[in-house]
Design a protein around this motif. Structure first.
Motif, short mmCIF file in Angstrom:
data_model
loop_
_atom_site.label_atom_id
_atom_site.label_comp_id
_atom_site.label_asym_id
_atom_site.label_seq_id
_atom_site.Cartn_x
_atom_site.Cartn_y
_atom_site.Cartn_z
N VAL A 110 0.81 -1.22 0.00
CA VAL A 110 0.00 0.00 0.00
C VAL A 110 0.84 1.27 0.00
N ALA A 111 1.81 1.39 0.90
CA ALA A 111 2.63 2.60 0.97
C ALA A 111 3.42 2.80 -0.33
N SER A 112 3.99 1.72 -0.85
CA SER A 112 4.73 1.80 -2.11
C SER A 112 3.83 2.16 -3.27
N LYS A 114 1.01 3.95 -3.11
CA LYS A 114 0.66 5.37 -3.01
C LYS A 114 1.80 6.24 -3.53
N ARG A 115 3.02 5.91 -3.13
CA ARG A 115 4.18 6.67 -3.58
C ARG A 115 4.34 6.53 -5.10
N PHE A 116 4.18 5.34 -5.61
CA PHE A 116 4.31 5.10 -7.05
C PHE A 116 3.33 5.98 -7.84
N TYR A 117 2.07 5.95 -7.45
CA TYR A 117 1.07 6.73 -8.19
C TYR A 117 1.28 8.24 -8.03
N SER A 118 1.74 8.66 -6.87
CA SER A 118 1.96 10.11 -6.69
C SER A 118 3.12 10.59 -7.56
N LEU A 119 4.13 9.75 -7.78
CA LEU A 119 5.26 10.13 -8.61
C LEU A 119 4.99 9.88 -10.10
N ALA A 120 4.29 8.80 -10.41
CA ALA A 120 4.09 8.41 -11.80
C ALA A 120 3.18 9.35 -12.57
#
Length: 122
Positions: A110-112, A114-120
């Protein structure tokens, strides 16, 4: 169009069966995740597929994104877009219309994720 997490296509017999199934079902564009394709595999797998294969290779134990385009799909000006080990795409023209297709393989945690989508998708 089909998107599938294959959890590995290293086994030639399994890969051949998958490719034959896709051809029999007339699926012209396929996005695959977790193929475990390596740089050394790309040319052979494309030959086995019989159409176009675009890949961001990884190791024989993880990741490896590919996009397959059937030889029966009459598209022009195909361009590969390799953004990362988790996002690849193709641009092409089909029936005088422009298309852009992305194969996105997000992390499971989940944390990864969220980070992935926020950066991608900034």
């Amino acid at each position: 169009l089909l998107s599938i997490n294959t959890r590995g296509l290293r086994n030639r017999s399994v890969r051949r069966t998958v490719f034959q199934y896709l051809k029999a079902k007339h699926i012209d564009v396929v996005c695959m995740q977790e193929t475990y394709i390596t740089k050394n595999d790309v040319e052979m797998w494309e030959k086995e597929w019989g159409g176009r294969l675009f890949a961001h290779p990884s190791t024989c134990h993880s990741k490896g994104q590919i996009i397959l385009i059937s030889k029966n799909l009459n598209c022009q000006n195909i361009e590969f877009i390799d953004l990362s080990d988790r996002i690849i795409g193709v641009k092409f023209i089909y029936q005088d219309k422009k298309f852009v297709l992305f194969n996105v393989y997000a992390p499971n945690e989940v944390a990864s994720k969220k980070r992935f989508y926020s950066l991608a998708f900034k």
